[in-house]
Design a protein around this motif. Structure first.
Motif, PDB file in Angstrom:
ATOM      1  N   THR A  46       2.770 -14.105  -1.878  1.00 24.24           N
ATOM      2  CA  THR A  46       3.785 -13.706  -0.902  1.00 24.24           C
ATOM      3  C   THR A  46       4.382 -12.346  -1.251  1.00 24.24           C
ATOM      4  O   THR A  46       4.621 -12.044  -2.413  1.00 24.24           O
ATOM      5  N   THR A  48       7.543  -9.632   0.481  1.00 25.28           N
ATOM      6  CA  THR A  48       8.427  -9.273   1.579  1.00 25.28           C
ATOM      7  C   THR A  48       7.816  -8.049   2.257  1.00 25.28           C
ATOM      8  O   THR A  48       6.961  -7.359   1.679  1.00 25.28           O
ATOM      9  N   THR A 108       8.691 -11.718   5.682  1.00 31.71           N
ATOM     10  CA  THR A 108       7.812 -12.113   4.587  1.00 31.71           C
ATOM     11  C   THR A 108       6.419 -12.383   5.128  1.00 31.71           C
ATOM     12  O   THR A 108       6.245 -12.805   6.281  1.00 31.71           O
ATOM     13  N   THR A 110       2.707 -14.278   3.782  1.00 29.15           N
ATOM     14  CA  THR A 110       2.099 -15.136   2.763  1.00 29.15           C
ATOM     15  C   THR A 110       0.634 -15.377   3.099  1.00 29.15           C
ATOM     16  O   THR A 110       0.292 -15.670   4.249  1.00 29.15           O
TER      17      THR A 110
END
Length: 219
Positions: A46, A48, A108, A110
């Motif tokens: 992940t 940001t 974010t 992921t």
């Protein structure tokens, strides 16, 4: 996540056999490949939006604090690459106000499904290979060509085009199943494309193919 990839002749299931064509389209763009490579190495897969933007700016060799370059990459992420990767099920992109194009409201992203070919390998390829990033990815990221390339690199000696055509028609899980059609595709499509980026040595007149003497080990 494992990034090992094996193709025809290894006795292992071919992970590329059922990959939809649009997945290859995603992996043909250098920035998308870099995004996936960064996420593969990230904690919890992940980033940001701000972290991802900074990492991409730094990969270009620019100062991460440079406003114009940073905004350009951020806009490209928000309006193109991240929605595209999300739409193809490779990442989970949560904008969280990122459309403001500032770092004040971050989102974010992921990695949720590993790409069919390790993005780290592709990143290495267009950093060390010949030609432009776009050309290399366009020529290489193709289910038939990836399978052919491993088959060629695993051979103990150079192969004739006829041998490759038979392998393509009977051994590899993608491509034509007729040896004559496979020969035509090899001569006019796949082998010239792989030779153009230096992945193989292709003697068209002799009809012989071998791994390029100085090629990067891509698989």
């Amino acid at each position: 996540m494992s990034s090992d990839v094996h193709f025809g002749g290894t006795g292992e299931p071919d992970p590329l056999a059922d990959v939809p064509p649009e997945r290859y389209d995603v992996l043909r763009h250098p920035r998308s490949v870099r995004i996936l490579s960064l996420l593969t190495d990230a904690s919890d897969y992940t980033y940001t939006l701000s972290e991802l933007t900074t990492a991409l700016v730094e990969q270009t060799g620019a100062d991460a604090s440079t406003g114009h370059r940073r905004q350009e990459i951020r806009i490209d992420l928000v309006h193109h690459h991240l929605p595209c990767l999300d739409a193809h099920g490779l990442v989970d992109w949560s904008p969280a106000g990122a459309e403001s194009e500032t770092d004040a409201n971050d989102g974010t992203v992921t990695l949720i499904e590993e790409p069919p070919l390790s993005p780290a390998i592709l990143t290495l390829l267009f950093e060390t290979g010949s030609g432009t990033e776009e050309l290399l990815l366009d020529r290489l990221v193709h289910p038939v060509r990836l399978g052919l390339l491993e088959y060629i690199e695993n051979a103990d000696e150079s192969l004739s085009v006829d041998e490759l055509a038979t392998a393509l028609a009977t051994t590899l899980s993608v491509g034509p199943t007729d040896a004559y059609e496979a020969t035509i595709e090899l001569h006019h499509n796949h082998l010239p494309a792989l030779a153009e980026i230096g992945a193989i040595d292709y003697d068209r007149e002799a009809g012989q193919v071998s791994p390029a003497a100085a090629s990067t080990d891509v698989l």
